[in-house]
Design an enzyme around this catalytic site. Structure first.
Site, PDB file in Angstrom:
ATOM      1  N   LYS A 168     -65.375  24.462 -18.890  1.00  0.00           N
ATOM      2  CA  LYS A 168     -65.536  24.659 -20.334  1.00  0.00           C
ATOM      3  C   LYS A 168     -65.691  23.313 -21.030  1.00  0.00           C
ATOM      4  O   LYS A 168     -64.744  22.553 -21.166  1.00  0.00           O
ATOM      5  CB  LYS A 168     -64.328  25.384 -20.930  1.00  0.00           C
ATOM      6  N   GLY A 221     -57.907  16.097 -22.820  1.00  0.00           N
ATOM      7  CA  GLY A 221     -57.985  16.345 -24.255  1.00  0.00           C
ATOM      8  C   GLY A 221     -56.779  15.737 -24.945  1.00  0.00           C
ATOM      9  O   GLY A 221     -56.128  14.834 -24.415  1.00  0.00           O
ATOM     10  N   THR A 225     -52.789  19.580 -27.616  1.00  0.00           N
ATOM     11  CA  THR A 225     -53.381  20.688 -26.849  1.00  0.00           C
ATOM     12  C   THR A 225     -52.788  20.715 -25.445  1.00  0.00           C
ATOM     13  O   THR A 225     -52.534  21.795 -24.891  1.00  0.00           O
ATOM     14  CB  THR A 225     -54.916  20.532 -26.755  1.00  0.00           C
ATOM     15  N   GLU A 243     -54.832  15.003 -18.612  1.00  0.00           N
ATOM     16  CA  GLU A 243     -55.255  13.655 -19.030  1.00  0.00           C
ATOM     17  C   GLU A 243     -55.305  13.691 -20.549  1.00  0.00           C
ATOM     18  O   GLU A 243     -56.188  14.323 -21.130  1.00  0.00           O
ATOM     19  CB  GLU A 243     -56.648  13.336 -18.464  1.00  0.00           C
ATOM     20  N   CYS A 277     -60.463   7.403 -24.794  1.00  0.00           N
ATOM     21  CA  CYS A 277     -59.004   7.413 -24.667  1.00  0.00           C
ATOM     22  C   CYS A 277     -58.475   6.054 -24.209  1.00  0.00           C
ATOM     23  O   CYS A 277     -57.322   5.738 -24.428  1.00  0.00           O
ATOM     24  CB  CYS A 277     -58.592   8.502 -23.692  1.00  0.00           C
ATOM     25  N   GLU A 364     -52.268   8.054 -32.479  1.00  0.00           N
ATOM     26  CA  GLU A 364     -53.659   7.997 -32.015  1.00  0.00           C
ATOM     27  C   GLU A 364     -54.604   8.367 -33.157  1.00  0.00           C
ATOM     28  O   GLU A 364     -54.513   9.451 -33.730  1.00  0.00           O
ATOM     29  CB  GLU A 364     -53.874   8.965 -30.840  1.00  0.00           C
TER      30      GLU A 364
HETATM   31  P1  NAD Z   1     -58.758  18.727 -27.802  1.00  0.00           P
HETATM   32  O1  NAD Z   1     -57.414  18.730 -27.174  1.00  0.00           O
HETATM   33  O2  NAD Z   1     -58.880  19.221 -29.176  1.00  0.00           O
HETATM   34  O3  NAD Z   1     -59.791  19.572 -26.927  1.00  0.00           O
HETATM   35  C1  NAD Z   1     -60.024  19.313 -25.574  1.00  0.00           C
HETATM   36  C2  NAD Z   1     -60.555  20.566 -24.910  1.00  0.00           C
HETATM   37  O4  NAD Z   1     -59.524  21.540 -24.901  1.00  0.00           O
HETATM   38  C3  NAD Z   1     -61.751  21.184 -25.638  1.00  0.00           C
HETATM   39  O5  NAD Z   1     -62.658  21.692 -24.694  1.00  0.00           O
HETATM   40  C4  NAD Z   1     -61.091  22.313 -26.419  1.00  0.00           C
HETATM   41  O6  NAD Z   1     -61.964  23.373 -26.708  1.00  0.00           O
HETATM   42  C5  NAD Z   1     -60.025  22.769 -25.449  1.00  0.00           C
HETATM   43  N1  NAD Z   1     -58.886  23.503 -26.015  1.00  0.00           N
HETATM   44  C6  NAD Z   1     -58.410  23.487 -27.282  1.00  0.00           C
HETATM   45  N2  NAD Z   1     -57.366  24.338 -27.396  1.00  0.00           N
HETATM   46  C7  NAD Z   1     -57.168  24.873 -26.171  1.00  0.00           C
HETATM   47  C8  NAD Z   1     -56.232  25.787 -25.635  1.00  0.00           C
HETATM   48  N3  NAD Z   1     -55.272  26.353 -26.385  1.00  0.00           N
HETATM   49  N4  NAD Z   1     -56.311  26.101 -24.329  1.00  0.00           N
HETATM   50  C9  NAD Z   1     -57.246  25.536 -23.539  1.00  0.00           C
HETATM   51  N5  NAD Z   1     -58.169  24.667 -23.980  1.00  0.00           N
HETATM   52  C10 NAD Z   1     -58.119  24.332 -25.287  1.00  0.00           C
HETATM   53  O7  NAD Z   1     -59.278  17.227 -27.659  1.00  0.00           O
HETATM   54  P2  NAD Z   1     -60.618  16.628 -28.266  1.00  0.00           P
HETATM   55  O8  NAD Z   1     -60.433  16.454 -29.731  1.00  0.00           O
HETATM   56  O9  NAD Z   1     -61.768  17.378 -27.743  1.00  0.00           O
HETATM   57  O10 NAD Z   1     -60.646  15.183 -27.537  1.00  0.00           O
HETATM   58  C11 NAD Z   1     -59.983  14.065 -28.033  1.00  0.00           C
HETATM   59  C12 NAD Z   1     -58.681  13.849 -27.305  1.00  0.00           C
HETATM   60  O11 NAD Z   1     -58.903  13.776 -25.905  1.00  0.00           O
HETATM   61  C13 NAD Z   1     -58.017  12.545 -27.682  1.00  0.00           C
HETATM   62  O12 NAD Z   1     -56.652  12.752 -27.863  1.00  0.00           O
HETATM   63  C14 NAD Z   1     -58.264  11.662 -26.469  1.00  0.00           C
HETATM   64  O13 NAD Z   1     -57.321  10.634 -26.282  1.00  0.00           O
HETATM   65  C15 NAD Z   1     -58.210  12.654 -25.374  1.00  0.00           C
HETATM   66  N6  NAD Z   1     -58.883  12.159 -24.180  1.00  0.00           N
HETATM   67  C16 NAD Z   1     -58.133  11.823 -23.097  1.00  0.00           C
HETATM   68  C17 NAD Z   1     -58.739  11.313 -21.964  1.00  0.00           C
HETATM   69  C18 NAD Z   1     -57.945  10.919 -20.740  1.00  0.00           C
HETATM   70  O14 NAD Z   1     -58.555  10.736 -19.690  1.00  0.00           O
HETATM   71  N7  NAD Z   1     -56.640  10.792 -20.828  1.00  0.00           N
HETATM   72  C19 NAD Z   1     -60.131  11.162 -21.943  1.00  0.00           C
HETATM   73  C20 NAD Z   1     -60.856  11.520 -23.069  1.00  0.00           C
HETATM   74  C21 NAD Z   1     -60.226  12.026 -24.188  1.00  0.00           C
END
Ligand code: NAD
Length: 459
Positions: A168, A221, A225, A243, A277, A364
């Site tokens: 997804k 993400g 979340t 992650e 990130c 963040e």
């Molecule tokens: P997000 O948590 O809003 O979404 C990430 C994914 O999770 C999306 O596909 C979203 O649709 C899905 N999602 C949302 N609610 C969900 C649920 N209840 N169950 C399952 N899936 C769900 O994050 P974002 O805004 O897309 O990305 C930014 C964040 O990601 C930042 O905090 C960033 O630091 C983090 N990030 C971390 C890494 C890492 O490797 N640690 C890498 C890239 C981004």
């Protein structure tokens, strides 16, 4: 107008409802995204494909990964174009960081799969050997900042180890995952091996995490979340890799080579508009070189090209932190404004004068906003770097003391005199609120398989 579809069992299908994909470059609607709420069909397709896929040898699956890499590489400009359109990042960044590294993810895991050695443990009277079985159907959920790069980082090892996949992509940036789906059907990847479902996280993402037939979840993400994902998956004893977010420090020591440190720290600050990130959004500089460093840093910032942030909604969040910084006593040294054009643009922003424990300096923001702080001693710099709830990454810039300081940073990854220099064999992941588990090389192999020991008594 692109019409994104779900890939289920080798067919492109769509539910009845769609929503808009908006480009942050100019707020235009660039695609229609299916709003999926149920993943039963995708799970059934993935289950049906399991016997065939897991029945292949690892060498045969490596050949498939190479085929995907080659097909993707042939269309690399299109991948970069779509990624740039969807995320707003400059084409050069989309090509270099996103498209190339997505190809490399498939190629790397194909090579890595071929290099895997058998694991045996001899006893005086018996031999233990380890076999790695697929887990089954796995769910892969990724964010919007590096869309195909982060999704392929999960898809490649999951497929390598014989699992079938429900992937997804973020609902904000689904275009390149859709394109990958097309490529995989074009090259004849067996039906149901890779399924891609689109929609909102709390709907289709949650449905993936809740589904009892999906045995492992690899999630990248935000930390908030991640908590929901963990709370849902843990009672079902799913394998879970998280992650999550970060708030990383770039530490510039007294003896840093500023010709290397200034462009390096600048890149860590603002690449992808600070929406990686691993970005260093807190810059800690030794007081003796602070003025010289800042003069060069602000000067070179003028030539640093960034795109917009991902959406107007996200820009509002970023702007609210700039307002907060002012309330907390910060001085805006550069940026802080919204340029006069359509889209989710925001100037690269540098703020000084804040406590390193202020909200702006510890929460963040995930945008082109950096806080700068000076320190007197190495110990002070280490304490400043470690004072946040996060522990993902960091960098240290020094001619002589980089390793010593790096080892004291509470993070999963620390670079010395470089940043984002990636060897895909190394562990990738965070500590504290930045996540649980590691991906990369053997860590991905371990996550996407069940290691089973067979102990054979000698005659
Ligand atoms: P997000 O948590 O809003 O979404 C990430 C994914 O999770 C999306 O596909 C979203 O649709 C899905 N999602 C949302 N609610 C969900 C649920 N209840 N169950 C399952 N899936 C769900 O994050 P974002 O805004 O897309 O990305 C930014 C964040 O990601 C930042 O905090 C960033 O630091 C983090 N990030 C971390 C890494 C890492 O490797 N640690 C890498 C890239 C981004």
């Amino acid at each position: 107008m692109i019409r994104v579809e779900n890939l289920v069992g080798g067919e492109f299908v769509t539910p009845d409802e769609f929503f808009d994909d908006i480009s942050p470059l100019d707020n235009s609607v660039i695609a229609k995204i299916p709003r999926t709420k149920n993943v039963d069909d995708a799970v059934n397709a993935a289950k049906a494909a399991l016997p065939i896929w897991s029945g292949l040898t690892i060498e045969e699956r490596c050949v498939w990964l190479d085929k995907i890499a080659n097909a993707l590489e042939l269309q690399i400009e299109e991948v970069a174009r779509l990624e740039s359109l969807d995320t707003g990042k400059p084409y050069s960044v989309a090509l270099d960081v996103d498209a190339n590294r997505s190809v490399n993810n498939f190629r790397f895991f194909a090579e890595f799969g071929r290099s895997l050695k058998s694991e045996t443990f001899e006893m005086a009277d018996a031999t233990n050997y380890v076999i790695r079985k697929p887990i089954g159907v796995v769910g892969l959920i990724s964010p919007w900042n590096l869309p195909l790069y982060l999704l392929s980082w999960k898809i490649a090892p999951a497929l390598l180890m014989g699992n079938t996949v429900i992937a997804k992509p973020s609902e904000i940036t689904p275009l390149t995952a859709h394109f990958l789906g097309r490529i995989c059907t074009d090259i004849g990847l067996p039906d149901g091996v890779l399924n891609i479902v689109n929609g909102y996280g709390p709907e289709v993402g949650q449905a993936i995490v809740e589904h009892p037939e999906i045995k492992a979840i690899s999630f990248t993400g935000g930390t908030a979340t991640g908590k929901i994902v963990a709370a849902t998956a843990a009672p079902m004893f799913k394998k879970l890799s998280l992650e999550l977010g970060g708030k990383n420090s770039s530490i510039v020591l007294q003896d840093a080579d500023l010709d290397i440190a200034v462009p390096g720290v600048l890149r860590a600050s603002f690449l992808n508009s600070g929406q990686i990130c691993l970005c260093g959004s807190r810059v800690l500089v030794h007081s003796s070189i602070y003025d010289e460093f800042m003069a060069k840093y602000l000067h070179e910032l003028q030539d640093f090209e960034i795109g917009p942030v991902i959406s107007e909604e996200h820009r509002s969040k970023v702007m609210s932190y700039i307002e907060l910084a002012k309330q907390e006593g910060g001085e805006v040294l550069a940026g802080g404004c919204i340029p006069d054009k359509a889209g989710a643009w925001i100037d690269a922003t540098v703020i000084s004068g804040l406590s390193h424990t202020s909200r702006t300096a510890t929460e963040e923001i995930f945008g082109p906003v950096v806080t700068v702080h000076s320190f007197e001693t190495e110990q002070e710099a280490i304490e400043m770097a470690n004072c946040t709830q996060y522990g993902l990454a960091g960098s240290v810039w020094s001619k002589s003391r980089g390793r010593q300081v790096a080892e004291k940073i509470e993070s999963g990854m620390v670079w010395v005199n470089t940043w984002l220099h990636r060897d895909l064999r190394v562990p990738f992941g965070g500590v504290k609120d930045s996540g649980v588990g590691r991906e990369g090389g053997l860590w991905s192999i371990g996550f996407f398989s069940e290691a089973v020991n067979i102990c054979v008594m000698e005659d």
